[in-house]
Each structure stands twice: as structure tokens, then as C-alpha cells.
Design a protein around this motif. Sequence first.
Motif, PDB file in Angstrom:
ATOM      1  N   THR A 121       8.499 -12.158  15.409  1.00  9.38           N
ATOM      2  CA  THR A 121       9.223 -10.910  15.664  1.00  9.38           C
ATOM      3  C   THR A 121      10.686 -11.049  15.292  1.00  9.38           C
ATOM      4  O   THR A 121      11.253 -12.141  15.316  1.00  9.38           O
ATOM      5  N   SER A 122      11.299  -9.915  14.928  1.00 10.02           N
ATOM      6  CA  SER A 122      12.719  -9.918  14.588  1.00 10.02           C
ATOM      7  C   SER A 122      13.237  -8.483  14.562  1.00 10.02           C
ATOM      8  O   SER A 122      12.534  -7.566  14.106  1.00 10.02           O
ATOM      9  N   LEU A 123      14.464  -8.292  15.017  1.00 10.16           N
ATOM     10  CA  LEU A 123      15.107  -6.980  14.921  1.00 10.16           C
ATOM     11  C   LEU A 123      15.813  -6.800  13.584  1.00 10.16           C
ATOM     12  O   LEU A 123      16.070  -5.672  13.167  1.00 10.16           O
ATOM     13  N   LYS A 124      16.111  -7.905  12.885  1.00  8.85           N
ATOM     14  CA  LYS A 124      16.948  -7.811  11.690  1.00  8.85           C
ATOM     15  C   LYS A 124      16.283  -8.287  10.406  1.00  8.85           C
ATOM     16  O   LYS A 124      16.666  -7.858   9.313  1.00  8.85           O
ATOM     17  N   ASP A 125      15.278  -9.160  10.495  1.00  8.00           N
ATOM     18  CA  ASP A 125      14.673  -9.714   9.282  1.00  8.00           C
ATOM     19  C   ASP A 125      13.620  -8.776   8.703  1.00  8.00           C
ATOM     20  O   ASP A 125      13.011  -7.976   9.408  1.00  8.00           O
ATOM     21  N   THR A 126      13.401  -8.900   7.398  1.00  3.71           N
ATOM     22  CA  THR A 126      12.330  -8.178   6.707  1.00  3.71           C
ATOM     23  C   THR A 126      11.347  -9.201   6.157  1.00  3.71           C
ATOM     24  O   THR A 126      11.759 -10.230   5.597  1.00  3.71           O
ATOM     25  N   PHE A 127      10.054  -8.909   6.317  1.00  6.75           N
ATOM     26  CA  PHE A 127       9.021  -9.863   5.920  1.00  6.75           C
ATOM     27  C   PHE A 127       8.117  -9.268   4.844  1.00  6.75           C
ATOM     28  O   PHE A 127       7.799  -8.076   4.878  1.00  6.75           O
ATOM     29  N   ASP A 128       7.704 -10.113   3.901  1.00  5.07           N
ATOM     30  CA  ASP A 128       6.631  -9.750   2.979  1.00  5.07           C
ATOM     31  C   ASP A 128       5.692 -10.947   2.867  1.00  5.07           C
ATOM     32  O   ASP A 128       5.803 -11.904   3.637  1.00  5.07           O
ATOM     33  N   SER A 276       4.605  -5.729  -0.215  1.00  4.85           N
ATOM     34  CA  SER A 276       5.071  -6.050  -1.574  1.00  4.85           C
ATOM     35  C   SER A 276       3.923  -6.314  -2.539  1.00  4.85           C
ATOM     36  O   SER A 276       3.942  -5.846  -3.690  1.00  4.85           O
ATOM     37  N   LYS A 277       2.918  -7.060  -2.097  1.00  6.93           N
ATOM     38  CA  LYS A 277       1.836  -7.405  -3.014  1.00  6.93           C
ATOM     39  C   LYS A 277       1.045  -6.176  -3.429  1.00  6.93           C
ATOM     40  O   LYS A 277       0.747  -5.989  -4.616  1.00  6.93           O
ATOM     41  N   ALA A 278       0.704  -5.310  -2.475  1.00  3.46           N
ATOM     42  CA  ALA A 278      -0.047  -4.096  -2.802  1.00  3.46           C
ATOM     43  C   ALA A 278       0.723  -3.230  -3.794  1.00  3.46           C
ATOM     44  O   ALA A 278       0.159  -2.737  -4.782  1.00  3.46           O
ATOM     45  N   VAL A 279       2.014  -3.050  -3.544  1.00  3.08           N
ATOM     46  CA  VAL A 279       2.832  -2.219  -4.431  1.00  3.08           C
ATOM     47  C   VAL A 279       2.940  -2.854  -5.814  1.00  3.08           C
ATOM     48  O   VAL A 279       2.793  -2.166  -6.844  1.00  3.08           O
ATOM     49  N   ASN A 280       3.181  -4.149  -5.855  1.00  6.64           N
ATOM     50  CA  ASN A 280       3.330  -4.829  -7.148  1.00  6.64           C
ATOM     51  C   ASN A 280       2.044  -4.821  -7.960  1.00  6.64           C
ATOM     52  O   ASN A 280       2.084  -4.842  -9.201  1.00  6.64           O
ATOM     53  N   GLU A 281       0.892  -4.789  -7.275  1.00  7.82           N
ATOM     54  CA  GLU A 281      -0.394  -4.756  -7.976  1.00  7.82           C
ATOM     55  C   GLU A 281      -0.806  -3.341  -8.380  1.00  7.82           C
ATOM     56  O   GLU A 281      -1.832  -3.151  -9.034  1.00  7.82           O
ATOM     57  N   GLY A 282      -0.021  -2.333  -7.968  1.00  9.60           N
ATOM     58  CA  GLY A 282      -0.275  -0.976  -8.420  1.00  9.60           C
ATOM     59  C   GLY A 282      -0.917  -0.048  -7.409  1.00  9.60           C
ATOM     60  O   GLY A 282      -1.313   1.073  -7.757  1.00  9.60           O
ATOM     61  N   PHE A 283      -1.028  -0.465  -6.151  1.00 11.89           N
ATOM     62  CA  PHE A 283      -1.602   0.422  -5.134  1.00 11.89           C
ATOM     63  C   PHE A 283      -0.610   1.531  -4.796  1.00 11.89           C
ATOM     64  O   PHE A 283       0.592   1.297  -4.654  1.00 11.89           O
ATOM     65  N   THR A 284      -1.121   2.750  -4.681  1.00  5.49           N
ATOM     66  CA  THR A 284      -0.297   3.905  -4.341  1.00  5.49           C
ATOM     67  C   THR A 284      -0.687   4.421  -2.966  1.00  5.49           C
ATOM     68  O   THR A 284      -1.861   4.738  -2.724  1.00  5.49           O
TER      69      THR A 284
END
Length: 300
Positions: A121-128, A276-284
Motif C-alpha cells: 500500500t502507498s498514498l504516493k507511489d504508482t505501481f505497474d 501498463s501491460k494491457a495498454v501497451n499490448e493494445g487493449f482498449t
Amino acid sequence: MKYIICGGSGFIGRELTEYWLAAGHQIIVVGRKIPEDKQDHPGLSYFTWDNLAANPAAAEGADALVNLAGASLSQRWTSAGKKAIMESRLQTVAAAAKLADDLHHKPAVIIQASAVAIYGTSLKDTFDEASPARVVDFPSEVVKVWESTADESYRNVRLVKLRTGVVLGNDSGAFPKMKLPYSLGVGGKIGSGKQWLSWIHLSDIVRLIDFCVQNPAVEGPVNATAPNPVTNEQFGRMIGKVYHRPHWFPLPGVLLKAAVGELSEILLQGQRVLPSKAVNEGFTFTYPTLQPALEQLKSE
């Protein structure tokens, strides 16, 4: 195509079954018991784990296996509850792996349920998907062991570990409980309201599972979350806006902890997770932002 869905009578499994049946596929639903409200459909068959272990030939020719089975985290985390949660996940992975191993022609891909809790958990970090696993609490410990067991159990097959956020649907899952205070006129932020909520619409997670099955390049961890996570405060305000209900009654964290114990960690802490992976692979995504997702759920 022929697909096996373990845990197919659950919240996501039912929607996935409907989606694939509508596309003309053959579906085998596997669970601890045959559901009393099972569908009568020529493309659909039901088996218990024991039935299929005794007769694995029924699953021959399956193109994919999706394992969504496992006890819910949404229960009081007593020692017995924690043990049941962990054991159910490990047992279903073992059972699904044995089923795949017993087949002469193994599925080309296994989609294994996981969760974004693996990031901590984190209030400030972003995870992929490139972010490391961090064991900081019970949920992250469960998911780390869950994924490690999946890596060890599923051999010589493309494995997708679907790291799921909060799935928004009307019939089950967290959303009906999250919406209930607003229906009663006492909706408001939980705790500080600053904790992140990584969410996904039910129809998008079903489409994402299908996308992962159909695309051989997709493997490893895949975050099943919408590309626009929100804070608890933003989520509550949007429920109030869409459902025309007040957002005013905050729930102090201390009261939530007193009511549900350690389970409160899920609601009082969170993480900002990106797909990130879904978007990079072309999922909409059909519902990349929250307001249209909630408006669709309201319209049902």
C-alpha cells in the motif's frame, strides 16, 4: 473454442461464462459444487473438482483454463479465517495444475487470478507490472504466496497472472456494499479519503481475460485495473453525483477497525495501480474513467 473456468459460478466467472457463450464457445465450469441455479445451455457443462479429477477426459481439447477460484478476502481476518483464505488459494491452484497435467493436450494458456495487493500500500507511489512485490500486510502476503505457487505449479504453459483491483458490478463484489451508505443517505469518505482505489468495470475485466487468452504475446503479471484510479474521496463523490445522493458523512478509520478488525486495511489503505501491460499490448477499455462506469451500472 473450448474454455475451462474454475470458479465459474462466482462473480466474475458468471459474467465471463455469459460472454464466451454469446461468442459461441464451449464452456466447462468447475467448482466445489454444482450451482443450484445452473444454466441449461448446449455449450455449457458443470463439473465439481472431484468429478473432473475422476474424468479429466471431459476437459480434453480445452484451449484455455481460467482459474478464478478462492475464498474471498471480505471476511473477518481471524486466525481461522486467514488460514482458510490462504489454503483455498493454494488448493485451487494445485487442483487446476493437476487438471492441466492430467490432460493429453494441455491448454495453450492459463489465466490465474491474482490481486493488486501484491504491491503493498502507498498514498504516493504508482505501481505497474514492473513494480516489485512488497509483503507489508496479510493481503500482500497471500498474493505473493499465491503467485509463487502458480509459478511453481503451472509448467510448460503460457501463464497470465491477472492482478485484479476492485471490480465494479451490481450483483456482487465490493460495489453494492460501497454504494449502500449512499442509498441510506449517509455516504462519505472512509478514513482520510486520500487512499487510492484501483478499480475496473466488470465488463472490462471479462474483455481483458478474453484479450489475454487471444494474444500469445501476453504473459506474466497483468494488472486488471482501469487506467484512471481515483482516491476514496473522489470515488465517493462520484457515487453521490451519479446516484444523486449526499456525500457528507465521513466514517472514521477507528470505527471501521472496531467493526471489522484487520479487514479494514483493505478500505483504509490502497495503491495507485496502472494497467501498463494491457495498454501497451493494445487493449482498449470500454470504461477508462469512473463516471461512465458508474452511469452504466446505474442504468442496468
